[in-house]
Each structure stands twice: as structure tokens, then as C-alpha cells.
Design an enzyme around this catalytic site. Structure first.
Site, PDB file in Angstrom:
ATOM      1  N   MET A 169      36.822  20.190  55.935  1.00 51.09           N
ATOM      2  CA  MET A 169      35.683  19.697  56.745  1.00 51.09           C
ATOM      3  C   MET A 169      36.058  18.321  57.227  1.00 51.09           C
ATOM      4  SD  MET A 169      33.621  19.799  53.304  1.00 51.09           S
ATOM      5  CE  MET A 169      35.190  19.935  52.482  1.00 51.09           C
ATOM      6  N   PRO A 170      36.041  18.062  58.492  1.00 48.20           N
ATOM      7  CA  PRO A 170      35.909  19.027  59.565  1.00 48.20           C
ATOM      8  C   PRO A 170      37.242  19.660  59.922  1.00 48.20           C
ATOM      9  CG  PRO A 170      35.896  16.793  60.422  1.00 48.20           C
ATOM     10  CD  PRO A 170      36.017  16.693  58.921  1.00 48.20           C
ATOM     11  N   TYR A 171      37.152  20.702  60.740  1.00 46.52           N
ATOM     12  CA  TYR A 171      38.333  21.414  61.248  1.00 46.52           C
ATOM     13  C   TYR A 171      38.224  21.433  62.764  1.00 46.52           C
ATOM     14  CZ  TYR A 171      41.351  25.273  62.582  1.00 46.52           C
ATOM     15  OH  TYR A 171      42.311  26.053  63.199  1.00 46.52           O
ATOM     16  N   GLU A 189      34.581  22.154  64.150  1.00 47.41           N
ATOM     17  CA  GLU A 189      33.767  22.831  63.119  1.00 47.41           C
ATOM     18  C   GLU A 189      33.422  21.824  62.024  1.00 47.41           C
ATOM     19  OE1 GLU A 189      35.408  26.583  61.878  1.00 47.41           O
ATOM     20  OE2 GLU A 189      35.646  27.259  63.951  1.00 47.41           O
ATOM     21  N   HIS A 238      41.212  18.441  59.209  1.00 43.92           N
ATOM     22  CA  HIS A 238      42.367  19.214  59.695  1.00 43.92           C
ATOM     23  C   HIS A 238      42.250  19.394  61.203  1.00 43.92           C
ATOM     24  CE1 HIS A 238      44.039  20.619  55.764  1.00 43.92           C
ATOM     25  NE2 HIS A 238      42.848  20.204  55.378  1.00 43.92           N
TER      26      HIS A 238
END
Lengths: 72, 72, 72, 72, 72, 72
Positions: free
Chosen positions: E1-3, F7, E41
């Protein structure tokens, strides 16, 4: 690394089932690829039955016809 | 195979329109690539207007300015 | 808006077929939702047969067994 | 349904490991959710080390520094 | 988190530019949301010009017509 | 081109923060790659805490244990 997205139709998946999916996928990355769980992210995305199409039809319609995704 | 994701802004897409999108995309895979509809999955993902950015701006703000995504 | 991702197994899709997929999907967004083609993005992602799993098996293995994704 | 995307850094994943990932994830969907393997699609996406960022750095640089994604 | 996934047309993005994108996106997550870089990421996905469609046309064709994605 | 998906776990991201993320990512594409903002799409996807797994655990459980994603 790794990042795993699981897309499922929204049909009552419970919190325990989600925990089992997350744990199972994370363990699989470790067992097969020796990946560190602290670097493994899993995202579950539930999709409304109207929004998933299979065989050219909405899954909501398939379900109305009694067609499920369960193992035969 | 194939798997098609359609991402759209959440602006009143009806059930019938979703059926037309699913059928249309599935037929396209068959007509162009001879893919079996029973192997073709389509997922529609509706995105809130606050969550879609275009030109550096939220689409919700663009809509407040009267800017739409309709064909000119 | 909209954004469409088409994921396909890497099995000799030609440039013309890709053009037909892009045009077909874009036209579908216009015909069904009146979306402006100048706002419609389509991305085709070809996946190696070793990297696509179906029924718990790699598609490369299924193809070695003579199983295709063609319409019956 | 379901559709699972596994994104991994491109670091020598073998064909057998990919088979194990595909089988493992498909079995997990059946064991936890009773999903039919014939409706379960898994896609593995390998990402170049230059193209994966973690902690604000490229993984290729992290690897040059001896930092791996292996389980400690 | 987050991606964060960044999808780009494959048009000569350099290693340094990828580092700048990864660093810039990661810093943005920290500055705006106070996210830990060690949990952030970023994946860059370059797409062949034949595989990206815009306005119903392949970007490869648009480039042959001298149409770029550069800021005007 | 480009298309960026962000995300995030669903933890009270405000409208202003979403605007800052959209503007920041779009500016980054222009500054680093000279991309036209009018061709840059950003989609934010918020994920329920039960649906994001990290380290083999649901983030909702991690949060119950006082573990956050904030920068240390």
C-alpha cells in the site's frame, strides 16, 4: 514484489475466506519463489454480477438461469 | 483467454448498456480472433468522478464546468 | 475515459487484427455510450503461453495437448 | 471468474515454478471458494527490475546493493 | 500500500527517466498521504505502439502521421 | 497515454488529496516525459482494508493491531 490481484464475482465471500485467500497466496509465493511475505501484497477485487461478462452474457443473467461458477 | 477490462466513469451506465458492451466485446473477439465465447471474460469497472483524473483535473470538476466525455 | 485493457495469449495476433480490435472496441464505446473516440484508450497485452493458466494448467501445455481457444 | 494476476520481478522464474503458481492459485480458489478450475484464469506478469520501484528506488539498483526479495 | 501502475507507450524511456518517475510517484504518496516509501510499490509497463489504441487508431499509425503525445 | 492506476487502502483519502495526487502524477508525466496532460489519465482505486493483504494478513487486522502504513 510480488503483487497479486484476485478478481472475483461479488457473491458473499466472507472475511474468513478473504483471510484464507490472502494467507494462501502469500504462502504460495514463499513456498514456490521464497518471496518475503513482508514484500508480498494481495488485493481482492469483488465485481458486481452485472459487471462480469462470460460467454457474451452478464453473470447476473447466468445466475438467474441457475448457472453457477461452482466446481462441478 | 481473452480477458477484457473496461474502465468507465460512473455516470449512469444502464444494465442494458452493460449487456451491450459485454456482448459487443465478446463478439469482437470471436469475429476478429475466432475466440470461443466460453473462454472470454469481460469485466466492467465503474470509477467515481472524483477518482478519475484527466488533464491534471478530477473529472468531477470537469463535469461541474460542463465538460463531458460525449462524442462531439 | 474509457480505458479498455485486452489481455490475450501470444498466438500470432497480426497488426491488422490489432487494428480491428482497437477500432471495434472504440466504436462500441461510441455506439453504446456515445463516448468521444478522442478520449478512448485501448491497450492490448499479449501474454506468453507459459504465463497464462486455465483449469490449473499452463496454456502452453494445453496447446501441446491440442487444446485451443478457438470457437467450437 | 475468478481471474488472478500475479506480478513478479523478472528474476529467473522457471517454467516449473510458473506451473506450481498456476496450480497452487487455482487449487486455492477451489478449496476456499469452491470455484470451478475450468472458470479460473491466472496470468503471470514478469516485470523488468528497472521497471519495478520500491522505497522510491528501482529494484535493479536495490539488487546491485545486494538487497533481495527473499524471505529472511 | 499503495501500489501504482504507470502504463506508457514504448518510446525510448530512459533508465534515468524511470528512476525519476519512481521517485516522483513515491515522494508524492508520502507528501500527500504520508505513506511509508517502504510500503510503496510502483510498476512501469511499456506498451508497444501497435498495442495502444487512441481515437480508434493504433498509436504506431498516429506516429507515422507525425502525431505525438508531447505537450503542445 | 500515459495511463496511471493508483491503488490505495480505503482510509479517509479526501477530495483535496485526490486532486493533489492527480495533479502531481500528471505534472510528473509532463516534467519527466513531456507528456501532454490532455492525453494523461489517472485512476484512483480505493481498496477496503479487508481486501488488501500484506505479510499474509488482512490490513484490517494489522490496523486493529495498531500497525499503520504511515511514514516512520
Amino acid at each position: 514484489m510480488p503483487y497479486i490481484k484476485i478478481e472475483l464475482t461479488k457473491e458473499g465471500v466472507t472475511r474468513q475466506q478473504k483471510q484464507a485467500l490472502i494467507k494462501g497466496v502469500t504462502d504460495l509465493m514463499t513456498n514456490v519463489l521464497n518471496k518475503d511475505p513482508q514484500l508480498t501484497h494481495v488485493v481482492i477485487q469483488e465485481v458486481e454480477l452485472d459487471d462480469w461478462g462470460f460467454g457474451g452474457e452478464q453473470v447476473s443473467v447466468l445466475r438467474e438461469q441457475g448457472i453457477t461458477a461452482d466446481k462441478k
